[in-house]
Design an enzyme around this catalytic site. Structure first.
Site, PDB file in Angstrom:
ATOM      1  N   ARG A  68       0.538  -1.243  -0.005  1.00  0.00           N
ATOM      2  CA  ARG A  68      -0.048   0.084  -0.215  1.00  0.00           C
ATOM      3  C   ARG A  68       1.044   1.344   0.009  1.00  0.00           C
ATOM      4  O   ARG A  68       0.658   2.127  -0.699  1.00  0.00           O
ATOM      5  CB  ARG A  68      -0.868   0.211   1.090  1.00  0.00           C
ATOM      6  CG  ARG A  68      -1.732   0.971   1.242  1.00  0.00           C
ATOM      7  CD  ARG A  68      -2.796   0.881   2.476  1.00  0.00           C
ATOM      8  NE  ARG A  68      -3.397  -0.289   2.384  1.00  0.00           N
ATOM      9  CZ  ARG A  68      -4.298  -0.878   3.655  1.00  0.00           C
ATOM     10  NH1 ARG A  68      -4.627  -0.140   4.499  1.00  0.00           N
ATOM     11  NH2 ARG A  68      -4.703  -1.928   3.301  1.00  0.00           N
ATOM     12  N   TYR A 192      -7.050 -11.906  15.335  1.00  0.00           N
ATOM     13  CA  TYR A 192      -6.059 -12.092  14.445  1.00  0.00           C
ATOM     14  C   TYR A 192      -6.026 -13.701  14.044  1.00  0.00           C
ATOM     15  O   TYR A 192      -6.054 -14.046  12.991  1.00  0.00           O
ATOM     16  CB  TYR A 192      -4.635 -12.030  15.271  1.00  0.00           C
ATOM     17  CG  TYR A 192      -3.378 -12.173  14.118  1.00  0.00           C
ATOM     18  CD1 TYR A 192      -2.815 -11.494  13.113  1.00  0.00           C
ATOM     19  CD2 TYR A 192      -2.604 -13.549  14.652  1.00  0.00           C
ATOM     20  CE1 TYR A 192      -1.787 -11.918  12.618  1.00  0.00           C
ATOM     21  CE2 TYR A 192      -1.656 -13.699  13.996  1.00  0.00           C
ATOM     22  CZ  TYR A 192      -1.032 -13.074  12.784  1.00  0.00           C
ATOM     23  OH  TYR A 192      -0.211 -13.363  12.069  1.00  0.00           O
ATOM     24  N   LYS A 196      -6.093 -16.419  10.554  1.00  0.00           N
ATOM     25  CA  LYS A 196      -5.131 -17.358  10.306  1.00  0.00           C
ATOM     26  C   LYS A 196      -5.604 -18.782  10.049  1.00  0.00           C
ATOM     27  O   LYS A 196      -5.535 -19.369   9.261  1.00  0.00           O
ATOM     28  CB  LYS A 196      -4.041 -17.168  11.359  1.00  0.00           C
ATOM     29  CG  LYS A 196      -3.396 -15.922  11.142  1.00  0.00           C
ATOM     30  CD  LYS A 196      -2.687 -15.650   9.912  1.00  0.00           C
ATOM     31  CE  LYS A 196      -1.918 -14.337   9.691  1.00  0.00           C
ATOM     32  NZ  LYS A 196      -1.435 -13.896   8.448  1.00  0.00           N
TER      33      LYS A 196
END
Length: 339
Positions: A68, A192, A196
Site C-alpha cells: 500500500r 488475528y 489465520k
C-alpha cells in the site's frame, strides 16, 4: 515457548539429528527453481514480504512486489535492484490496497502487463497485519478489520490468481503465509487468529481443488517475525500476552524467507520453519499430508507430552493477571459501557 515443554533441547536435537541422518534419502529432492520465473509478492515493501522478494531476486527470478505505501515500495524496489543477478530481470512495484477484491484483481492485471499479459508463475502472499487486544474491547468494526488484515488480504489475491490460472489453462503456485496461531491461539489474538485459521481452511480446500489444474498450494506457519509489523503490534499487545511470549525470540525475516522458499522447493504443503512449528504442525495434522511420516510421529510424540504442559503454563500466567485485568478494565470505563 519451548521452556514450557519441559524438554531438554540437547536431547531433542540428538534424537532429531539421528533420525534425519538415517532418513536423509527419504526426503524429497528440490524441484522448483525460481530462476527466470515470474514471482509476485504481496506485502513486499517490508518485513517477510521484502525478505522473500530479495531472496527470489538473488535467485534470478523476475519479481513484482505489491503493497500500500508508495514510499516504502520505492525503497524496497531500490533494495531489489541492488541484488539483481542480470540486466534481463524484470523488477517492478505497484501500490494497491489488497483488502479490496477489485484492487487485488487490478494489481495482478497491472503486474502481468510487464510480462506480455502473462500471469505470475508463483504468488507469495505475505501481506497482513495484527492488532492484538482483549476481545471484550473489540467491536464489529475492529473485528471486520482483523479479518481484512489476516484473511481477505490474502484470499482476494488467491481468488483473482486462481481464476486467471484456470482461464488461461496454465499451472502455477499459490503460497500463503500463516502463523502458528493458525494451529492454536491464546489471549490477545481474538481478531488475528480466526483469520489465520480461515487461511488454513482455504489452503486445505485449494490444495485439493488445484490438483485439477496441475497447480500447487503451500502455506507457512511461523512464529513472531522481527519486522516493523511486529514492533507495531507490540504497541497494543496486552501485558499478559507479552509475558507469555517473553521467552520467544522473533525470527529474522531473511531466515524465514529462506525456509519458505526451501519449503516450496521441497513441495511441502504445510511449511514449518523451525522445531516448534513442526511440533505443533505434527500435533494438529488431521488429514493434511505428512512431510516424513517417521519424523512427524516423533514431532507429534514430543507435542503430545509437551504441549499440554505449555498450555498449563499459559493458563497459569493468565490467571495471575485476573485482578490486574479487572482493574485495567475499570480504568478504561468498561463496566460502565452499554455495549
Amino acid at each position: 515457548m519451548l521452556q514450557y515443554l519441559g524438554l531438554e533441547n540437547g536431547v531433542i536435537t540428538l534424537i532429531l539429528s539421528t533420525l534425519v541422518l538415517a532418513l536423509w534419502k527419504m526426503w524429497p529432492t528440490k524441484k522448483w527453481d525460481p530462476r527466470g520465473q515470474f514471482c509476485y509478492v504481496t506485502g513486499g515493501s517490508s518485513g517477510l514480504g521484502l525478505a522473500v522478494a530479495i531472496a527470489l531476486t538473488k535467485r534470478g527470478a523476475h519479481v513484482t512486489i505489491v503493497a500500500r505505501n508508495e514510499e516504502r515500495l520505492a525503497k524496497a524496489l531500490a533494495e531489489l535492484e541492488k541484488t539483481r543477478q542480470s540486466s534481463n530481470q524484470i523488477l517492478r512495484s505497484y501500490s494497491f490496497s489488497l483488502t479490496d477484491a477489485d484492487a487485488s484483481h487490478a494489481a495482478l492485471e497491472a503486474a502481468s502487463k510487464d510480462h506480455g499479459n502473462k500471469y505470475p508463475d508463483t504468488v507469495f502472499m505475505c501481506a497482513g497485519a495484527a492488532r492484538p487486544g482483549f476481545f471484550v474491547e473489540e467491536d464489529a468494526k475492529s473485528m471486520q478489520k482483523g479479518m481484512d488484515n489476516t484473511y481477505w488480504i490474502q484470499a482476494y489475491t488467491a481468488l483473482a490468481y486462481t481464476k486467471q490460472l484456470v482461464r488461461s489453462q496454465t499451472s502455477g503456485k499459490l503460497v500463503f503465509t500463516c502463523s502458528i496461531l493458525g494451529y492454536m491461539s491464546l489471549i490477545g489474538y481474538s481478531t488475528y487468529s480466526p483469520g489465520k485459521h480461515a487461511l488454513r481452511g482455504l489452503a486445505e480446500s485449494l490444495r485439493s481443488e488445484l490438483i485439477l489444474y496441475n497447480s500447487s498450494v503451500h502455506i507457512m506457519f511461523s512464529g513472531n517475525i522481527d519486522s516493523p509489523g511486529y514492533v507495531e503490534e507490540n504497541r497494543t499487545k496486552p501485558k499478559i500476552t507479552l509475558e507469555i511470549e517473553s521467552t520467544d525470540k522473533p525470527t529474522a525475516p531473511d531466515v524465514l524467507a529462506k525456509e519458505l522458499i526451501n519449503g516450496v522447493q521441497r513441495g511441502d504443503f504445510h511449511i514449518a520453519p523451525d522445531m516448534l512449528s513442526n511440533i505443533i504442525r505434527s500435533s494438529t495434522t488431521g488429514a493434511t499430508p505428512h512431510h516424513n511420516v517417521l519424523l512427524d510421529v516423533l514431532y507429534a510424540l514430543i507435542g503430545w507430552i509437551g504441549l499440554p504442559l505449555w498450555r498449563r503454563g499459559v493458563d497459569s500466567t493468565v490467571l495471575k493477571h485476573r485482578k490486574e485485568h479487572k482493574d485495567y478494565l475499570a480504568t478504561r470505563g468498561f463496566f460502565k459501557s452499554t455495549d
